[in-house]
Design an enzyme around this catalytic site. Structure first.
Site, PDB file in Angstrom:
ATOM      1  N   GLU A  10     -18.880  17.794   2.154  1.00 25.81           N
ATOM      2  CA  GLU A  10     -18.043  18.519   1.192  1.00 25.81           C
ATOM      3  C   GLU A  10     -18.575  18.383  -0.225  1.00 25.81           C
ATOM      4  O   GLU A  10     -18.581  19.352  -0.990  1.00 25.81           O
ATOM      5  CB  GLU A  10     -16.604  18.010   1.308  1.00 25.81           C
ATOM      6  CG  GLU A  10     -15.928  18.462   2.597  1.00 25.81           C
ATOM      7  CD  GLU A  10     -14.634  17.727   2.900  1.00 25.81           C
ATOM      8  OE1 GLU A  10     -13.904  18.180   3.809  1.00 25.81           O
ATOM      9  OE2 GLU A  10     -14.352  16.719   2.245  1.00 25.81           O
ATOM     10  N   GLY A  57      -0.425   4.389   0.207  1.00 26.30           N
ATOM     11  CA  GLY A  57      -1.198   5.514   0.710  1.00 26.30           C
ATOM     12  C   GLY A  57      -0.403   6.287   1.760  1.00 26.30           C
ATOM     13  O   GLY A  57       0.820   6.169   1.858  1.00 26.30           O
ATOM     14  N   ALA A  77      -6.467  11.024   7.689  1.00 26.32           N
ATOM     15  CA  ALA A  77      -5.090  11.186   7.228  1.00 26.32           C
ATOM     16  C   ALA A  77      -4.095  11.345   8.388  1.00 26.32           C
ATOM     17  O   ALA A  77      -3.023  10.732   8.367  1.00 26.32           O
ATOM     18  CB  ALA A  77      -5.003  12.374   6.268  1.00 26.32           C
ATOM     19  N   GLY A  83       0.810  -1.211   0.000  1.00 27.31           N
ATOM     20  CA  GLY A  83       0.000   0.000   0.000  1.00 27.31           C
ATOM     21  C   GLY A  83       0.841   1.257   0.000  1.00 27.31           C
ATOM     22  O   GLY A  83       1.681   1.452   0.889  1.00 27.31           O
TER      23      GLY A  83
END
Length: 434
Positions: free
Chosen positions: A169, A11, A314, A9
């Protein structure tokens, strides 16, 4: 022989683990991801809403890690993890490891209705973002050429399922775009009359924020024309609408932001998981009985600090990735492991132009100052100077002109002569010997 660390991964968690191991003596790192790029997901909705281009929030993993001579980057997909023999089977072959870091992220959860994805795409990848952008912009184009009022109304109605930060959003961005950007560009329709409906199963939107801040966000959304339907559980989604029990909203464009579940690789390989498929980890982010295997980011269920799983955000992924990298380095130098401690820097959500909410501990604020804070934080966490520079320019231009620079409808079909190609294929097939 060098210690081999395998990271699945690329990310935020995987990338920061790799960076923490970069140029570490006696360690080689291999990072494998299905894509060749690292994506900054918190700004993905801006790609979906034509505010930014994909290249503004993504960068090649090879380029990001090119300065570390001990890191190798491969593109591929993990098929299975064999903990007993310390190896991972990929679509290109088998890799052995001394330490394994699993950071495969999460996908959308349709709560047992995977067939809804066709009609209500989620937002986790660049491909999904560009598909959402295509559907939203194409809906306005379709409405422009339709004369029948009810059919036109269907194309000018947008339903977003899920009242978390992503749903808020998206709803705010569609409301803002329809009223300020598109209103000047169409002649037969009035984009200001667009219906944007945000559907939330719970009693209020943004449940992770305080009731005061969530109420402020709801009022800001309503100023943009967004209707909020709370305590509304979706029971069906199809090509023509969304159903909540006896209620049905006719729409040509539904978007999904209602829930996530971890990558299947943890559950499918017999690791201990929670109800959302997240791997249950030890205080040092390793898994039980396999201290050399770590799990981080959206895929990890870490409850040792608050008795509740940390949110899939995050900051959590970034801190966990760095912690794992440092833990491996320290252990190889003979130092004992420590427990992961998440430092909560707060949370924020943007509703639209000059509208946002921010919570940092007991400190809460909203409005223009919160929006500027949101901009600064997201620019800071973007990968690379080039991305930061162009995002600042794009946002400044959009703020001054109310324009969006990435309003491109990109079709899935790439062949220019599809019909002729299919006919040639049929003719060739007919001529083949039997």
């Amino acid at each position: 022989m060098a210690t081999h660390v395998l990271i699945i991964g690329g990310g935020i968690a995987g990338l920061n683990a790799a960076k923490s191991l970069g140029d570490a003596a006696g360690i080689t790192v291999t990072i494998v991801d299905r894509q060749n790029h690292h994506l900054f997901q918190p700004l993905l909705y801006q790609v979906a809403m034509a505010g930014l281009s994909p290249a503004d929030i993504a960068a090649p993993i090879r380029s990001i890690l090119s300065g570390f001579s001990n890191i190798h980057v491969l593109q591929g997909e993990a098929r299975s993890i064999k903990l007993d023999c310390a190896c991972v089977e990929f679509d290109f072959g088998v890799l052995h490891y001394d330490y394994l870091v699993i950071a495969c992220g999460a996908t959308h959860s349709y709560f047992g209705h995977a067939e809804w994805e066709e009609f209500a795409p989620g937002l986790k990848t660049v491909a999904q973002a560009t598909e959402i952008r295509r559907r939203v912009l194409a809906a306005f184009e379709q409405a422009e050429r339709i004369e029948e009022p009810d059919e036109q109304k269907k194309y000018l109605t947008f339903v977003i399922v899920g009242g978390g930060p992503t749903g808020v959003e998206l709803a705010g961005a569609i409301g803002e775009m329809s009223r300020y950007t598109l209103a000047r560009d169409f002649r037969r329709i009035n984009p200001r009359l667009t219906r944007v409906i945000l559907v939330e199963a719970g009693p209020r939107i943004l449940p992770m924020f305080s009731e005061e801040q969530a109420g402020r966000a709801a009022r800001d959304l309503e100023k943009l024309g967004v209707q909020i339907w709370t305590s509304s559980i979706v029971t069906n989604v199809d090509a023509n609408g969304v159903e909540m029990g006896d209620e049905r909203i006719q729409t040509a464009t539904a978007l999904w932001a209602a829930g996530t579940e971890a990558s299947e690789i943890g559950r499918s390989n017999g690791m201990p998981v929670d109800g959302r498929g997240r791997v249950i980890v030890e205080p040092d982010l390793s898994i039980a009985d396999h201290s050399n295997v770590f799990v981080a980011g959206d895929q990890a269920c870490f409850t040792h600090q608050t008795d509740r799983p940390l949110q899939g955000t995050a900051p959590v992924a970034l801190q966990q990735g760095r912690f794992i990298g440092k833990t491996i380095v320290q252990e190889l130098s003979g130092k004992p492991r420590t427990q992961f401690q998440f430092f909560d820097k707060g949370q924020m959500a943007t509703i639209g132009r000059s509208r946002a909410i921010v919570e940092i501990g007991r400190f809460k604020f909203a409005g223009w100052f919160a929006w500027v804070t949101w901009l600064i934080v997201h620019i800071y966490y973007l990968t690379g100077f080039k991305n930061r520079f162009f995002v600042v320019l794009q946002w400044a231009w959009s703020y001054m002109t109310f324009r969006r620079g990435a309003r491109l409808i990109v079709e899935k079909e790439w062949r220019m002569n599809q019909l002729e190609s299919e006919e040639m294929l049929v003719d060739t097939t007919d001529d083949m010997p039997r």
